[in-house]
Design a protein around this motif. Structure first.
Motif, PDB file in Angstrom:
ATOM      1  N   GLY A   1       0.814  -1.220   0.000  1.00 55.52           N
ATOM      2  CA  GLY A   1       0.000   0.000   0.000  1.00 55.52           C
ATOM      3  C   GLY A   1       0.836   1.253   0.000  1.00 55.52           C
ATOM      4  O   GLY A   1       2.048   1.230  -0.232  1.00 55.52           O
ATOM      5  N   ASN A   2       0.175   2.362   0.298  1.00 59.41           N
ATOM      6  CA  ASN A   2       0.835   3.675   0.275  1.00 59.41           C
ATOM      7  C   ASN A   2       1.705   3.826   1.520  1.00 59.41           C
ATOM      8  O   ASN A   2       1.192   3.785   2.639  1.00 59.41           O
ATOM      9  N   PRO A   3       3.017   4.017   1.346  1.00 59.31           N
ATOM     10  CA  PRO A   3       3.885   4.155   2.523  1.00 59.31           C
ATOM     11  C   PRO A   3       3.797   5.525   3.181  1.00 59.31           C
ATOM     12  O   PRO A   3       4.322   5.727   4.277  1.00 59.31           O
ATOM     13  N   ALA A   4       3.153   6.490   2.511  1.00 64.65           N
ATOM     14  CA  ALA A   4       3.026   7.836   3.091  1.00 64.65           C
ATOM     15  C   ALA A   4       1.869   7.836   4.089  1.00 64.65           C
ATOM     16  O   ALA A   4       0.850   7.178   3.878  1.00 64.65           O
ATOM     17  N   ILE A   5       2.041   8.587   5.160  1.00 61.45           N
ATOM     18  CA  ILE A   5       0.971   8.669   6.164  1.00 61.45           C
ATOM     19  C   ILE A   5       0.715  10.133   6.529  1.00 61.45           C
ATOM     20  O   ILE A   5       1.623  10.951   6.441  1.00 61.45           O
ATOM     21  N   GLY A   6      -0.528  10.434   6.912  1.00 66.11           N
ATOM     22  CA  GLY A   6      -0.855  11.780   7.360  1.00 66.11           C
ATOM     23  C   GLY A   6      -1.462  12.628   6.263  1.00 66.11           C
ATOM     24  O   GLY A   6      -1.763  12.133   5.176  1.00 66.11           O
ATOM     25  N   PRO A   7      -1.658  13.943   6.557  1.00 70.81           N
ATOM     26  CA  PRO A   7      -2.293  14.846   5.600  1.00 70.81           C
ATOM     27  C   PRO A   7      -1.552  14.841   4.266  1.00 70.81           C
ATOM     28  O   PRO A   7      -0.323  14.851   4.244  1.00 70.81           O
ATOM     29  N   ASP A   8      -2.311  14.817   3.184  1.00 72.82           N
ATOM     30  CA  ASP A   8      -1.764  14.843   1.814  1.00 72.82           C
ATOM     31  C   ASP A   8      -0.995  13.569   1.433  1.00 72.82           C
ATOM     32  O   ASP A   8      -0.290  13.551   0.424  1.00 72.82           O
ATOM     33  N   SER A   9      -1.123  12.533   2.249  1.00 71.56           N
ATOM     34  CA  SER A   9      -0.454  11.283   1.868  1.00 71.56           C
ATOM     35  C   SER A   9      -1.104  10.670   0.632  1.00 71.56           C
ATOM     36  O   SER A   9      -0.486   9.893  -0.079  1.00 71.56           O
ATOM     37  N   ASN A  10      -2.390  11.059   0.372  1.00 68.76           N
ATOM     38  CA  ASN A  10      -3.077  10.476  -0.798  1.00 68.76           C
ATOM     39  C   ASN A  10      -2.465  10.931  -2.120  1.00 68.76           C
ATOM     40  O   ASN A  10      -2.712  10.331  -3.152  1.00 68.76           O
ATOM     41  N   ASN A  11      -1.679  12.020  -2.113  1.00 73.21           N
ATOM     42  CA  ASN A  11      -0.932  12.364  -3.321  1.00 73.21           C
ATOM     43  C   ASN A  11       0.580  12.439  -3.031  1.00 73.21           C
ATOM     44  O   ASN A  11       1.322  13.148  -3.697  1.00 73.21           O
ATOM     45  N   THR A  12       0.997  11.651  -2.009  1.00 70.97           N
ATOM     46  CA  THR A  12       2.420  11.562  -1.621  1.00 70.97           C
ATOM     47  C   THR A  12       2.993  12.967  -1.391  1.00 70.97           C
ATOM     48  O   THR A  12       4.083  13.295  -1.860  1.00 70.97           O
ATOM     49  N   PHE A  13       2.205  13.799  -0.710  1.00 71.62           N
ATOM     50  CA  PHE A  13       2.632  15.167  -0.382  1.00 71.62           C
ATOM     51  C   PHE A  13       2.993  15.931  -1.662  1.00 71.62           C
ATOM     52  O   PHE A  13       4.011  16.624  -1.727  1.00 71.62           O
ATOM     53  N   SER A  14       2.152  15.753  -2.690  1.00 68.27           N
ATOM     54  CA  SER A  14       2.349  16.414  -3.999  1.00 68.27           C
ATOM     55  C   SER A  14       3.687  16.049  -4.615  1.00 68.27           C
ATOM     56  O   SER A  14       4.376  16.918  -5.170  1.00 68.27           O
ATOM     57  N   SER A  15       4.053  14.788  -4.549  1.00 66.32           N
ATOM     58  CA  SER A  15       5.345  14.406  -5.129  1.00 66.32           C
ATOM     59  C   SER A  15       5.282  12.987  -5.711  1.00 66.32           C
ATOM     60  O   SER A  15       4.316  12.253  -5.489  1.00 66.32           O
ATOM     61  N   GLN A  16       6.336  12.664  -6.431  1.00 59.97           N
ATOM     62  CA  GLN A  16       6.434  11.350  -7.088  1.00 59.97           C
ATOM     63  C   GLN A  16       7.824  10.786  -6.833  1.00 59.97           C
ATOM     64  O   GLN A  16       8.835  11.473  -7.065  1.00 59.97           O
ATOM     65  N   SER A  17       7.894   9.550  -6.422  1.00 54.77           N
ATOM     66  CA  SER A  17       9.162   8.912  -6.054  1.00 54.77           C
ATOM     67  C   SER A  17      10.235   9.030  -7.138  1.00 54.77           C
ATOM     68  O   SER A  17       9.925   8.998  -8.330  1.00 54.77           O
ATOM     69  N   THR A  18      11.491   9.145  -6.702  1.00 54.57           N
ATOM     70  CA  THR A  18      12.583   9.069  -7.673  1.00 54.57           C
ATOM     71  C   THR A  18      13.753   8.227  -7.187  1.00 54.57           C
ATOM     72  O   THR A  18      14.410   7.564  -7.989  1.00 54.57           O
ATOM     73  N   PHE A  19      14.019   8.211  -5.868  1.00 54.46           N
ATOM     74  CA  PHE A  19      15.163   7.431  -5.379  1.00 54.46           C
ATOM     75  C   PHE A  19      15.032   7.243  -3.883  1.00 54.46           C
ATOM     76  O   PHE A  19      14.467   8.100  -3.190  1.00 54.46           O
ATOM     77  N   VAL A  20      15.561   6.128  -3.395  1.00 54.46           N
ATOM     78  CA  VAL A  20      15.619   5.910  -1.943  1.00 54.46           C
ATOM     79  C   VAL A  20      17.083   5.758  -1.562  1.00 54.46           C
ATOM     80  O   VAL A  20      17.781   4.869  -2.063  1.00 54.46           O
ATOM     81  N   LEU A  21      17.553   6.659  -0.711  1.00 51.35           N
ATOM     82  CA  LEU A  21      18.965   6.713  -0.321  1.00 51.35           C
ATOM     83  C   LEU A  21      19.166   6.026   1.030  1.00 51.35           C
ATOM     84  O   LEU A  21      18.610   6.465   2.040  1.00 51.35           O
ATOM     85  N   PRO A  22      19.964   4.949   1.071  1.00 52.47           N
ATOM     86  CA  PRO A  22      20.237   4.307   2.368  1.00 52.47           C
ATOM     87  C   PRO A  22      21.104   5.219   3.233  1.00 52.47           C
ATOM     88  O   PRO A  22      22.094   5.765   2.756  1.00 52.47           O
ATOM     89  N   MET A  23      20.734   5.381   4.490  1.00 47.87           N
ATOM     90  CA  MET A  23      21.505   6.242   5.396  1.00 47.87           C
ATOM     91  C   MET A  23      22.528   5.457   6.201  1.00 47.87           C
ATOM     92  O   MET A  23      23.321   6.034   6.925  1.00 47.87           O
ATOM     93  N   ASP A  24      22.496   4.123   6.103  1.00 46.93           N
ATOM     94  CA  ASP A  24      23.423   3.303   6.887  1.00 46.93           C
ATOM     95  C   ASP A  24      24.507   2.725   6.002  1.00 46.93           C
ATOM     96  O   ASP A  24      25.045   1.659   6.312  1.00 46.93           O
TER      97      ASP A  24
END
Ligand code: DGJ
Length: 287
Positions: free
Chosen positions: A227-250
């Motif tokens: 499902g949608n990993p975004a939560i909270g207000p505006d999560s239904n449009n991913t906070f007005s954004s579209q995925s491009t990359f996931v950067l590992p911090m570890d």
């Protein structure tokens, strides 16, 4: 856009969106606005806050209408991975005609992370359409790399293994058709605690929609949608954004802390588009 971590720094590649936004006649029905192709830019950073512009590392072509990088064409979603065997940086990107009917991947390479990149060729992986894409290097001993492409008119995501030098798709191996009939774009792939995670979007041109996510034990699947990993207000449009990359911090430990990077497109003025960066925890999306 892609990230490469070398010497404590981060490299970040982007489609250059500059100049006037216009809607070509051929794209009127689906709202496919565009800017003319300028090239691919590179920025580097050691702390993710301060960025240094490294220039246009793959220029558009002004005078050869047969060239994939001719200014009338499309070059989107550049991703760069480092091949330790050849010592080369390899860029994969979506190459298309103005009306998005060409549906190919392009490959470029450079001996330097900050380019310039030599453009090699474009093709359809496994003779299949390819539009939005990402590449992913696994943490196995061989550093096996994979290409994910929105294929079959975006209805199905294809996962193909890359050759050892990362410059081609392994056509001696089967490719995998996943998320069949789900019409996903903007694929991202990351690994956390032995599981593969996917985040992408639905297909609504430059308009934002609810992000999709999925998990798998093997990259070939089966993939289970979360499902949608975004939560909270505006999560239904991913906070007005579209995925491009996931950067590992570890770094290579990939223990579960990531930055989710997304484009906040401005469809009528693409040059004004911005980014959204969010904390992402793989343990949260898997719940
Ligand atoms: C959605 C894709 O995710 C973008 O990369 C771009 O190709 C737009 N469609 C064009 O409308």
């Amino acid at each position: 856009m892609a990230i490469n971590a070398h010497g404590g720094g981060i490299l970040h590649f982007n489609e250059i969106k500059s100049g006037e936004t216009y809607l070509p006649e051929a794209n009127q029905e689906w709202g496919g606005t565009r800017v003319n192709l300028t090239g691919i830019s590179c920025y580097s950073s050691q702390d993710l806050l301060n960025w240094k512009f490294r220039g246009n590392v793959l220029h558009s072509v002004e005078d050869n209408s047969e060239h994939d990088l001719y200014w009338e064409n499309v070059a989107e979603r550049p991703k760069v991975i480092f091949n330790a065997m050849t010592g080369m940086f390899v860029m994969w990107l979506h190459i298309d005609s103005m009306d998005y009917s060409k549906a190919r991947v392009g490959v470029a390479s450079s001996s330097s992370p900050i380019g310039p990149f030599d453009y090699l060729s474009s093709f359809r992986p496994n003779n299949q359409m390819a539009r939005d894409l990402t590449v992913f290097v696994d943490d196995d001993d061989e550093a096996t790399a994979y290409l994910l492409t929105s294929s079959e008119d975006n209805a199905v995501m294809h996962i193909s293994q890359l050759s050892d030098d990362y410059l081609a798709v392994r056509t001696d191996l089967p490719f995998h058709r996943v998320f069949i009939g789900r019409y996903m774009e903007a694929p991202t792939l990351f690994k956390s605690q032995g599981f593969y995670y996917f985040i992408g979007s639905g297909c609504t041109a430059w308009e934002p929609n609810a992000a999709r996510s999925a998990v798998a034990k093997s990259i070939d699947g089966p993939w289970r949608e979360l499902g949608n990993p975004a939560i909270g207000p505006d999560s239904n449009n991913t906070f007005s954004s579209q995925s491009t990359f996931v950067l590992p911090m570890d770094g290579s430990n990939r223990q579960g802390r990531f930055i989710f990077m997304a484009d906040r497109w401005v469809k009528d003025d693409l040059a004004s588009s911005r980014y959204v960066w969010l904390h992402l925890s793989s343990t949260k999306i898997a719940q």
